[in-house]
Write a protein that holds these residues in place. Structure first.
Motif, short mmCIF file in Angstrom:
data_model
loop_
_atom_site.label_atom_id
_atom_site.label_comp_id
_atom_site.label_asym_id
_atom_site.label_seq_id
_atom_site.Cartn_x
_atom_site.Cartn_y
_atom_site.Cartn_z
N GLN A 1 12.85 7.19 12.31
CA GLN A 1 11.64 6.53 12.81
C GLN A 1 11.49 6.75 14.31
O GLN A 1 10.39 6.88 14.82
N ALA B 1 20.87 2.45 7.53
CA ALA B 1 20.09 1.79 8.58
C ALA B 1 20.02 2.66 9.82
O ALA B 1 18.94 2.83 10.41
N ALA C 1 17.81 5.81 9.10
CA ALA C 1 16.38 5.45 9.09
C ALA C 1 15.90 5.16 10.50
O ALA C 1 14.79 5.56 10.88
N PHE C 2 16.74 4.50 11.31
CA PHE C 2 16.38 4.21 12.70
C PHE C 2 16.14 5.52 13.46
O PHE C 2 15.14 5.66 14.17
N TYR D 1 17.04 -1.96 5.53
CA TYR D 1 18.47 -1.66 5.58
C TYR D 1 19.18 -2.52 6.63
O TYR D 1 20.30 -2.98 6.42
N ALA D 2 18.54 -2.72 7.78
CA ALA D 2 19.16 -3.50 8.85
C ALA D 2 19.42 -4.94 8.40
O ALA D 2 20.44 -5.52 8.76
N THR E 1 13.96 0.98 7.93
CA THR E 1 15.02 0.59 8.86
C THR E 1 15.23 -0.92 8.82
O THR E 1 16.37 -1.39 8.77
#
Length: 157
Positions: free
Chosen positions: A87, A80, A83-84, A124-125, A121
């Motif tokens: 992005q 997460a 990916a954050f 996953y979050a 994100t």
């Protein structure tokens, strides 16, 4: 339940706002020069709307990042956060590609990648901290709109 960490929250929000504002530094001078000359679709929002929307989105992103960072260790926490970060790098890069380089087509390709990483994100979050994911939904909605707007500007120009 995780213990509240005010320092992590403050750092998360300030860093996201500061780095997000970097795109604004590139964007602002171009609004009245290059951007004004582009053909835009009828659904193009007024320029004054962008700053408050992005401020709200960056605040939400900062809180979301804090919730991920402060969450207990899990199999998906690092996914997460990674990916954050990806992005967010793409978010900052978009302003430079579109407004500084004037590459509307490349910006469109880039924003599609950004959209995919925002979605990743969020996925996953949700596995780490549901509120962290929910806070990113308005961001995904806005970037969805921005993608359509970018595509329309590309087609019209």
């Amino acid at each position: 339940m995780e213990k509240f960490n005010g320092l992590k929250l403050l750092v998360s929000v300030i860093v996201i706002l500061a780095l997000g504002s970097a795109g604004g530094l590139v964007t602002a001078p171009q609004i009245k020069t290059w951007y004004v000359l582009l053909q835009k679709p009828v659904f193009n929002p007024p320029n004054y709307l962008f700053a408050p929307v992005w401020t709200f989105l960056y605040l939400s992103m900062g809180v979301s990042f804090y919730l991920l960072w402060n969450s207990k260790k899990s199999n998906y926490k690092q996914y997460a956060i990674s990916a954050f970060v990806i992005q967010f790098i793409l978010n900052i890069a978009w302003s430079f590609i579109f407004f500084y380089l004037h590459q509307v087509g490349w910006a469109l390709a880039e924003i599609l990648m950004m959209w995919l990483f925002i979605l990743l994100t969020i996925v996953y979050a949700f596995k780490v901290k549901k509120w962290a994911a929910w806070l990113l939904i308005p961001y995904l909605a806005w970037v969805s709109f921005a993608t359509i707007l970018n595509a329309a500007i590309y087609i019209l120009n």
